[in-house]
Scaffold this motif. Structure first.
Motif, mmCIF file in Angstrom:
data_model
loop_
_atom_site.group_PDB
_atom_site.id
_atom_site.type_symbol
_atom_site.label_atom_id
_atom_site.label_comp_id
_atom_site.label_asym_id
_atom_site.label_seq_id
_atom_site.Cartn_x
_atom_site.Cartn_y
_atom_site.Cartn_z
ATOM 1 N N ASP A 123 0.757 -1.290 0.120
ATOM 2 C CA ASP A 123 -0.026 -0.171 -0.018
ATOM 3 C C ASP A 123 0.826 1.328 0.007
ATOM 4 O OD1 ASP A 123 -2.441 0.997 0.168
ATOM 5 O OD2 ASP A 123 -3.057 0.545 1.884
ATOM 6 N N GLU A 124 0.403 2.529 -0.569
ATOM 7 C CA GLU A 124 0.843 3.635 -0.270
ATOM 8 C C GLU A 124 2.245 3.656 -0.829
ATOM 9 O OE1 GLU A 124 0.072 6.649 0.416
ATOM 10 O OE2 GLU A 124 -2.193 5.981 1.350
ATOM 11 N N LEU A 125 2.540 3.794 -2.112
ATOM 12 C CA LEU A 125 3.756 3.898 -2.825
ATOM 13 C C LEU A 125 4.725 4.762 -2.384
ATOM 14 C CD1 LEU A 125 5.666 1.996 -4.727
ATOM 15 C CD2 LEU A 125 4.458 3.396 -6.550
ATOM 16 N N ALA A 126 3.988 5.820 -1.933
ATOM 17 C CA ALA A 126 4.654 7.272 -1.707
ATOM 18 C C ALA A 126 5.287 7.413 -0.331
ATOM 19 C CB ALA A 126 3.808 8.256 -2.243
ATOM 20 N N HIS A 127 5.050 6.359 0.442
ATOM 21 C CA HIS A 127 5.395 6.453 1.772
ATOM 22 C C HIS A 127 6.925 6.664 2.098
ATOM 23 C CE1 HIS A 127 5.427 5.102 6.066
ATOM 24 N NE2 HIS A 127 6.399 4.446 5.722
ATOM 25 N N THR A 128 7.121 7.376 3.010
ATOM 26 C CA THR A 128 8.620 7.476 3.384
ATOM 27 C C THR A 128 8.897 6.643 4.671
ATOM 28 O OG1 THR A 128 8.625 9.949 2.818
ATOM 29 C CG2 THR A 128 10.395 9.278 4.201
ATOM 30 N N ASN A 129 9.999 5.832 4.522
ATOM 31 C CA ASN A 129 10.524 4.898 5.342
ATOM 32 C C ASN A 129 11.014 5.500 6.587
ATOM 33 O OD1 ASN A 129 9.614 2.773 3.999
ATOM 34 N ND2 ASN A 129 11.594 2.233 2.836
ATOM 35 N N ALA A 130 10.956 4.725 7.649
ATOM 36 C CA ALA A 130 11.687 5.430 8.723
ATOM 37 C C ALA A 130 13.253 5.492 8.775
ATOM 38 C CB ALA A 130 11.260 4.230 9.986
ATOM 39 N N PRO A 131 13.642 6.467 9.406
ATOM 40 C CA PRO A 131 15.287 6.484 9.149
ATOM 41 C C PRO A 131 15.988 5.443 9.571
ATOM 42 C CG PRO A 131 14.172 8.253 10.549
ATOM 43 C CD PRO A 131 12.888 7.342 10.429
ATOM 44 N N GLY A 132 16.979 5.286 8.786
ATOM 45 C CA GLY A 132 17.684 3.888 9.252
ATOM 46 C C GLY A 132 17.346 2.821 8.135
ATOM 47 N N SER A 133 16.181 3.037 7.598
ATOM 48 C CA SER A 133 15.873 1.810 6.603
ATOM 49 C C SER A 133 16.793 1.834 5.469
ATOM 50 C CB SER A 133 14.394 2.086 6.043
ATOM 51 O OG SER A 133 13.583 2.112 7.051
ATOM 52 N N ARG A 134 16.831 0.790 4.812
ATOM 53 C CA ARG A 134 17.704 0.635 3.314
ATOM 54 C C ARG A 134 17.640 1.687 2.460
ATOM 55 N NH1 ARG A 134 17.431 -4.783 0.307
ATOM 56 N NH2 ARG A 134 18.252 -5.301 2.156
ATOM 57 N N HIS A 135 16.376 1.994 2.225
ATOM 58 C CA HIS A 135 15.651 3.070 1.166
ATOM 59 C C HIS A 135 15.068 3.863 1.963
ATOM 60 C CE1 HIS A 135 16.941 0.380 -2.077
ATOM 61 N NE2 HIS A 135 16.387 -0.609 -1.783
ATOM 62 N N ALA A 136 15.079 5.206 1.464
ATOM 63 C CA ALA A 136 14.495 6.344 2.152
ATOM 64 C C ALA A 136 12.997 6.255 1.783
ATOM 65 C CB ALA A 136 15.114 7.500 1.504
ATOM 66 N N LYS A 137 12.448 5.748 0.586
ATOM 67 C CA LYS A 137 11.376 5.775 0.166
ATOM 68 C C LYS A 137 10.797 4.245 -0.198
ATOM 69 C CE LYS A 137 10.822 10.320 -0.498
ATOM 70 N NZ LYS A 137 9.706 11.182 0.075
ATOM 71 N N ARG A 138 9.638 4.137 -0.050
ATOM 72 C CA ARG A 138 9.011 2.780 -0.263
ATOM 73 C C ARG A 138 8.964 2.443 -1.725
ATOM 74 N NH1 ARG A 138 3.386 1.729 2.678
ATOM 75 N NH2 ARG A 138 4.863 1.394 4.349
ATOM 76 N N TRP A 139 8.839 3.489 -2.831
ATOM 77 C CA TRP A 139 9.023 2.975 -4.119
ATOM 78 C C TRP A 139 10.345 2.214 -4.408
ATOM 79 C CZ3 TRP A 139 12.719 5.277 -6.863
ATOM 80 C CH2 TRP A 139 13.243 6.253 -6.619
ATOM 81 N N GLN A 140 11.310 2.726 -3.727
ATOM 82 C CA GLN A 140 12.389 2.124 -3.792
ATOM 83 C C GLN A 140 12.627 0.415 -3.332
ATOM 84 O OE1 GLN A 140 14.605 5.183 -1.819
ATOM 85 N NE2 GLN A 140 15.805 5.790 -3.561
ATOM 86 N N ASP A 141 11.841 0.423 -2.280
ATOM 87 C CA ASP A 141 11.609 -0.924 -1.893
ATOM 88 C C ASP A 141 10.976 -1.715 -2.788
ATOM 89 O OD1 ASP A 141 12.550 -0.194 0.515
ATOM 90 O OD2 ASP A 141 11.159 0.066 1.482
ATOM 91 N N VAL A 142 9.929 -1.167 -3.287
ATOM 92 C CA VAL A 142 9.048 -2.077 -4.526
ATOM 93 C C VAL A 142 9.691 -2.165 -5.537
ATOM 94 C CG1 VAL A 142 7.328 -1.504 -5.945
ATOM 95 C CG2 VAL A 142 7.143 -1.062 -3.704
ATOM 96 N N ASP A 143 11.043 -1.139 -6.065
ATOM 97 C CA ASP A 143 11.671 -1.338 -7.283
ATOM 98 C C ASP A 143 12.617 -2.759 -6.994
ATOM 99 O OD1 ASP A 143 12.548 -0.384 -9.545
ATOM 100 O OD2 ASP A 143 14.523 0.057 -8.647
ATOM 101 N N GLU A 144 13.197 -2.704 -5.718
ATOM 102 C CA GLU A 144 13.996 -3.987 -5.529
ATOM 103 C C GLU A 144 13.037 -5.223 -5.472
ATOM 104 O OE1 GLU A 144 16.565 -3.330 -2.086
ATOM 105 O OE2 GLU A 144 17.402 -5.308 -2.287
ATOM 106 N N ILE A 145 12.118 -5.100 -5.085
ATOM 107 C CA ILE A 145 11.099 -6.366 -4.971
ATOM 108 C C ILE A 145 10.725 -6.781 -6.409
ATOM 109 C CG2 ILE A 145 8.940 -7.307 -4.471
ATOM 110 C CD1 ILE A 145 8.959 -5.499 -1.858
ATOM 111 N N LEU A 146 10.684 -5.901 -7.410
ATOM 112 C CA LEU A 146 10.416 -6.060 -8.697
ATOM 113 C C LEU A 146 11.432 -6.545 -9.373
ATOM 114 C CD1 LEU A 146 8.321 -2.649 -9.497
ATOM 115 C CD2 LEU A 146 7.467 -5.010 -9.643
ATOM 116 N N SER A 147 12.588 -6.010 -9.102
ATOM 117 C CA SER A 147 14.144 -6.453 -9.668
ATOM 118 C C SER A 147 14.264 -8.183 -9.252
ATOM 119 C CB SER A 147 15.138 -5.840 -9.043
ATOM 120 O OG SER A 147 15.095 -4.593 -9.242
#
Lengths: 901, 230
Positions: free
Chosen positions: A111-135
């Protein structure tokens, strides 16, 4: 390749690339005008349907906001555990990217692709997480609101008066495989809101009343519909293009976006992106750095940097140009790159100033030749002039500049005063102009302007009658002053501009030189270790940052830096980040979107064939790395290093192949030689032995004896051959340890003569060892073998009755030679006779595997000596070897006086 | 057939070589017994009490050098070592450990028979039994300390004489450099192999017709020296 066949490497690469694309998961976005339209609901409903068809669906993260209908949909779906992070005492739950990839479902809901991750996460943004999952090849369903699309962000902000900071780059939105618009008419939405069915975050609640006005909702809905329509349009066009004949030359339109220091530059960039989208044009964000802009305070310069980065995120190319003349440079760039339109912000200068100097857009318009100008924004006027220069990038202090200005004017006055009345007043004015030039060259523009004005005043005070007053006797002098001031100001402007140009040029030259130097040094590197060391030296110097190059091991795992002795080398690199960079071929760490929390910037070393390693830098001065120009330089450096590493790699591969070919050739000649040299004696052995086995005993005794002798001799020859092959193998493998002792050469030669007596037959042997030292330092067995082989060689090639002579001298320590009166060596044979399996006459009857002389060479080499062949005067060949000799040992004690009776 | 046939124990794992010696040795007047491994060989020596042992150095179960060492704790039976070219070091170690002689593979039958005879002769002789050595023109009288060549007395230095008598005591058998150094110069000089070489060269100049092609003082390359017995 001249036969026109495709390069197999390229084919493979393309197949791999296509596969990578095919392996990538599909992204579907549920797109809505605003919160509450039912995106999550739609996503879950569809996920349930897909699951019913047998797809493996997992919920990565879904916010139900405790709405009953939504929660009901979650029922029965597998929910991935969330990753918990502690942040300032609060527990934050985020999408577990690694968990999702490890679970490997066919489809995951986020949910919520635009979400900003908690500090200290691997990526700053959730869309970057999603990008990795897609990869990783997993399909993703996600939700996005229209105000979160980067390029629409400020439009929405203007409509609703509320800006959100969580955005998704348009690229992600555009590259999604499917967009499903979840639409709800504004009236229905308002009804749902009234019913309390829309969840609002606490901070949004205050603004909710303002936000959820019907007018806003209509506008947002329109935006969402239009954005979706644009996409559909693009898809349709793409389809048409695909279907059409492929090879139509299309001149793609290009758009330039001029980025300035103003607060609305980001808005200009976003507008540029929208325009480029609509025109389906490539676009470039250009920033022209003028001397004036260079003096801006750090905060404004950072804003320019930010705008350029935003442009990059939105899919633009960026360029930073340096020139004092923005108009010409911008137009030149536009023409060079075939750009038909320039997008720029409306001037924010005071209308009066604009009137005086002409607005930037007006000057651009006046100068341009057929380029469209698009003015955007301009709604906000700069409220107050930004803080004046806090940190001028000037090397000298202002005080010193002004003291210099004062001194220059004082000197001009000291010269001028005695000359007044003697020469023309206008010529005296020239002296002050010289002073202004000096100040402009040494101290820059502002001191020069001050010097110009003060100069005119001083000129008036000291040199214009009446002296020592500012009053003027003749109004004509006022014109002199005006002209003088105008000229001085122009000089100040031009000179300081030149000064700046020179600085820019030297900077650019430094960059080019740095790159050139590294390329030159890298081209000399022969090993990966050398390449790394050279790369580090240059990177650390140019970017003023401790750096490290990490290379992957054979199994693609990151290795610690190749321990160079460089004290400046970066030590505390994070191998897991480096591994990520290697695997994903993307930059990470400081200044990037991935794991930005670290102090180190990681750059993949991408070569044509593959990623060769990772460059890690810990910049002390971020500007030195993150200015677009420097970024590009860093990119070029990385590519150069990667190519150098790849070259070294292929050199190693080539060398291995060479060695393999050489040993293959060796094996072949060994087989050929052995099969010949073994088969002959074996034939004789079998034949002779079978004759002896004759049961009828018909053979006379003499014949039997002869056969037995033949068997014996052939067997011995085979034994010699085997010994030679084994010796060669042992010498080559390095398992032979020299057993050097003090020998008497007589003894060594004596053993050899005894051993070869049978083969030498009646041949005369002349031995003269009188020139040799009494004791010689060598391995008796091996040197005995050398002499045996040399004698064998002489016996083989010289006619049966010719003498062979053995001689020794103490030249070069010890030199021993074996000479014959045979046919001698053919020209060019001197060296080749020592090669393995070399034979003077191919398939000759003389036998031998062609190993004898190469064994000699190996033995003599092991002794640190030298072996050579030459022709004798008077015919025949001489083979000689010399062995270095240490000082002779102490003679043993003896007492001749005590002789036995 | 009055004299008992000498018993030979062959310790060798290669069946072809056992077969070959089994064919030849009995016709040359030897009783042959065989063992396939070092362990079995040691047992056979204890049980059969052979007159001479032929020991292959490359055995599957234990190193031939260790066989010699173990054997020398309880038996003085002469041991002739069979060595291949690759066991150069083992050969010398076996000789130093107490083996009496060696034959390198491939060997001619005559060579092996000669070694066997020398070994048997030495085993018969009691220590200090021999007082005189003669070979060709050379004669050495250990009692009178006289060395003559074709009846002419040869003057030797004390060391030369001691070296020659050491060889004479083991005439026909190989002596390693180490053994010679220990006998002539004492245990502290066992590494000074050049001492032996210098004195052998001196002896050859005095005793041989052609020092580069000696007939009495033979060099065993890489191993040591042998005084030709006949």
């Amino acid at each position: 390749m001249t036969d026109g066949r495709p390069d197999p490497d390229k084919l493979l690469e393309r197949v791999q690339r296509d596969e990578a694309r095919a392996r990538r998961g599909r992204l579907k976005i549920f797109f809505g005008a605003c919160a509450g339209v039912g995106k999550t609901f739609a996503m879950l409903s569809e996920a349930r349907e897909v699951r019913a068809q047998g797809t493996d669906v997992v919920v990565g993260i879904v916010e139900t906001h405790r709405r009953i209908e939504t929660e009901a949909l979650l029922e029965g779906l597998e929910v991935l555990p969330r990753r918990t992070t502690e942040y300032r005492g609060a527990q934050l739950f985020e999408l577990d990217v690694d968990g999702a990839i490890a679970r490997r479902p066919a489809l995951i809901l986020v949910d919520e692709l635009a979400h900003t991750n908690a500090p200290g996460s691997r990526h700053a943004k959730r869309w970057q997480d999603v990008d990795e999952i897609l990869s990783a090849g997993i399909d993703v369903y996600t939700t996005v609101n229209v105000q979160h699309v980067e390029s629409l962000n400020d439009v929405v902000g203007q409509i609703t008066g509320i800006r959100v900071f969580e955005t998704v780059p348009d690229k992600v939105f555009d590259e999604a495989d499917e967009i499903e618009l979840v639409d709800l008419p504004p009236d229905d939405l308002l009804q749902r809101l009234k019913d309390g069915k829309v969840y609002l975050e606490a901070q949004a609640e205050r603004a909710a009343g303002h936000f959820f006005r019907k007018g806003n909702l209509i506008a947002l809905r329109e935006l969402a519909l239009r954005r979706t329509a644009d996409r559909v349009d693009a898809q349709a066009r793409e389809y048409r293009e695909d279907a059409a004949i492929k090879k139509v030359w299309q001149l793609k339109e290009r758009l330039l976006v001029a980025v300035g220091p103003g607060p609305d530059s980001e808005a200009v960039v976003r507008a540029g992106r929208r325009l480029a989208d609509n025109l389906r044009a490539d676009w470039t964000a250009v920033y022209v750095e003028t001397p004036a802009l260079q003096r801006l305070p750090e905060a404004e310069r950072a804003r320019i940097l930010k705008s350029l980065r935003l442009a990059q995120e939105l899919g633009a190319k960026t360029a930073t140009l340096s020139s004092p003349d923005v108009v010409t440079t911008l137009l030149g760039y536009a023409q060079e790159y075939n750009a038909g339109k320039i997008v720029l912000g409306r001037s924010r200068r005071h209308p009066l100033v604009q009137f005086a100097t002409g607005s930037f857009s007006a000057r651009l318009g006046a100068a341009n030749a057929g380029i469209d100008l698009v003015l955007v924004g301009g709604s906000e006027r700069r409220a107050a002039p930004t803080t004046p220069n806090e940190d001028r990038p000037s090397s000298s202090t202002p005080l010193r500049d002004y003291l210099l200005a004062g001194a220059a004017l004082a000197v001009a006055t000291l010269i001028a005063v005695p000359l007044r009345g003697v020469i023309q007043l206008t010529n005296i004015a020239m002296l002050y102009l010289v002073a202004v030039v000096v100040v402009a060259v040494r101290s820059g523009r502002v001191p020069a302007v001050v010097a110009s004005i003060v100069g005119v005043a001083v000129f008036d005070f000291f040199c214009v009658p009446p002296y020592l007053t500012f009053s003027v006797s003749d109004t004509e002098y006022l014109l002199t002053f005006a002209v003088m001031l105008a000229v001085a100001l122009t000089i100040a402007q031009l000179t300081s501009g030149m000064r700046y140009q020179a600085r820019v040029a030297s900077l650019r030259e430094r960059r080019a030189a740095a790159l050139y130097e590294m390329s030159r040094d890298l081209s000399a590197a022969l090993t990966a270790q050398q390449t790394v060391e050279i790369a580090l030296t240059h990177v650390q110097r140019v970017f003023e940052a401790p750096a490290a190059v990490l290379l992957p091991s054979a199994d693609e795992h990151m290795l610690m830096p190749r321990g160079s002795n460089d004290p400046g080398e970066l030590r505390d690199v994070d191998l897991s980040i480096a591994q990520w960079v290697l695997d994903h071929e993307q930059t990470a760490g400081l200044g990037t979107g991935t794991l930005a929390g670290t102090k180190i910037h990681y750059v993949p070393l991408r070569a044509p064939m593959r990623v060769r390693g990772v460059l890690a830098l810990a910049p002390r001065n971020e500007r030195l790395i993150f200015v677009p120009e420097q970024q590009r330089l860093l990119g070029t450096f990385a590519t150069q290093i990667a190519i150098a590493l790849e070259r070294v790699h292929f050199v190693e591969v080539a060398q291995d192949t060479q060695v393999a070919i050489a040993s293959e050739r060796l094996r072949n000649s060994l087989l050929a030689s052995i099969s010949h040299d073994l088969r002959t004696p074996l034939t004789v052995l079998t034949g002779a032995a079978s004759s002896l086995m004759d049961p009828e005993e018909r053979l006379p005794a003499t014949a039997k004896r002869e056969l037995a002798e033949t068997i014996y001799e052939e067997a011995l020859q085979m034994s010699d051959l085997t010994d030679n092959v084994l010796d060669m193998a042992r010498l080559e493998s390095g398992t032979v340890h020299l057993n050097r002792q003090w020998h008497s050469l007589d003894d060594v030669v004596g053993v050899v003569l005894t051993r070869t007596r049978r083969r030498l037959g009646a041949r005369p042997i002349e031995v003269d060892l009188s020139g040799a030292p009494p004791l010689v330092w060598l391995d008796g067995v091996l040197i005995g073998q050398v002499l045996t082989n040399l004698l064998d060689n002489a016996v083989k090639h010289a006619p049966g009755d010719t003498p062979i002579s053995i001689a020794a001298t103490s030249a070069d320590g010890l030199t021993v030679s074996v000479a014959d009166r045979g046919p001698g060596l053919a020209p060019g044979e001197q060296e080749r006779v020592f090669e393995k399996f070399y034979r003077a006459r191919v398939e000759s009857a003389t036998g031998g595997a062609g190993l004898g002389l190469s064994i000699c060479r190996a033995v003599v080499d092991a002794h640190g000596g030298r072996i050579w062949a030459e022709n004798r005067s008077g015919g025949g060949a001489r083979f000689a070897f010399s062995l270095p000799q240490p000082p002779a040992p102490q003679a043993p004690p003896d007492d001749d006086a005590e002789a036995p009776r | 057939m009055n004299a008992p046939r000498p018993r030979v124990l062959l310790i060798e794992d290669e069946p072809q070589i056992r077969r070959f010696l089994r064919t030849v040795l009995p016709t040359e007047g030897f009783d042959l017994h065989e063992a396939e491994s070092g362990r079995q060989g040691l047992v056979e020596i204890g049980v059969r009490r052979p007159d001479v042992v032929i020991l292959d150095l490359g055995l599957p179960d234990m190193n031939g050098v260790d066989v010699v060492r173990e054997l020398r704790d309880w038996s003085q039976v002469p041991v002739i070592v069979l060595s291949a070219r690759a066991d150069e070091r083992d050969k010398i170690a076996a000789l130093d450990a107490g083996a009496d002689d060696y034959v390198t593979k491939p060997f001619a039958m005559g060579e092996l028979l000669a070694r066997l005879r020398v070994a048997l002769r030495h085993a018969e002789r009691t220590p200090d039994g021999a007082e005189r050595f003669e070979a060709g023109h050379l004669s050495v009288d250990l009692r009178t300390r006289r060395v003559t060549l074709s009846g002419r007395e040869i003057h030797l230095t004390p060391i030369e004489y001691r070296l020659l008598t050491t060889l004479v005591k083991h005439a026909g058998r190989v002596l390693t450099h180490r053994q010679l150094l220990k006998e002539v110069w004492g245990p502290s000089h066992v590494e000074d192999s050049h001492y032996v070489r210098i004195y052998i060269a001196q002896l050859r100049r005095k005793l041989e017709d052609d020092p580069t092609q000696p007939r009495h003082l033979l060099t065993e390359a890489g191993v040591g020296y042998r005084l030709a017995a006949e």
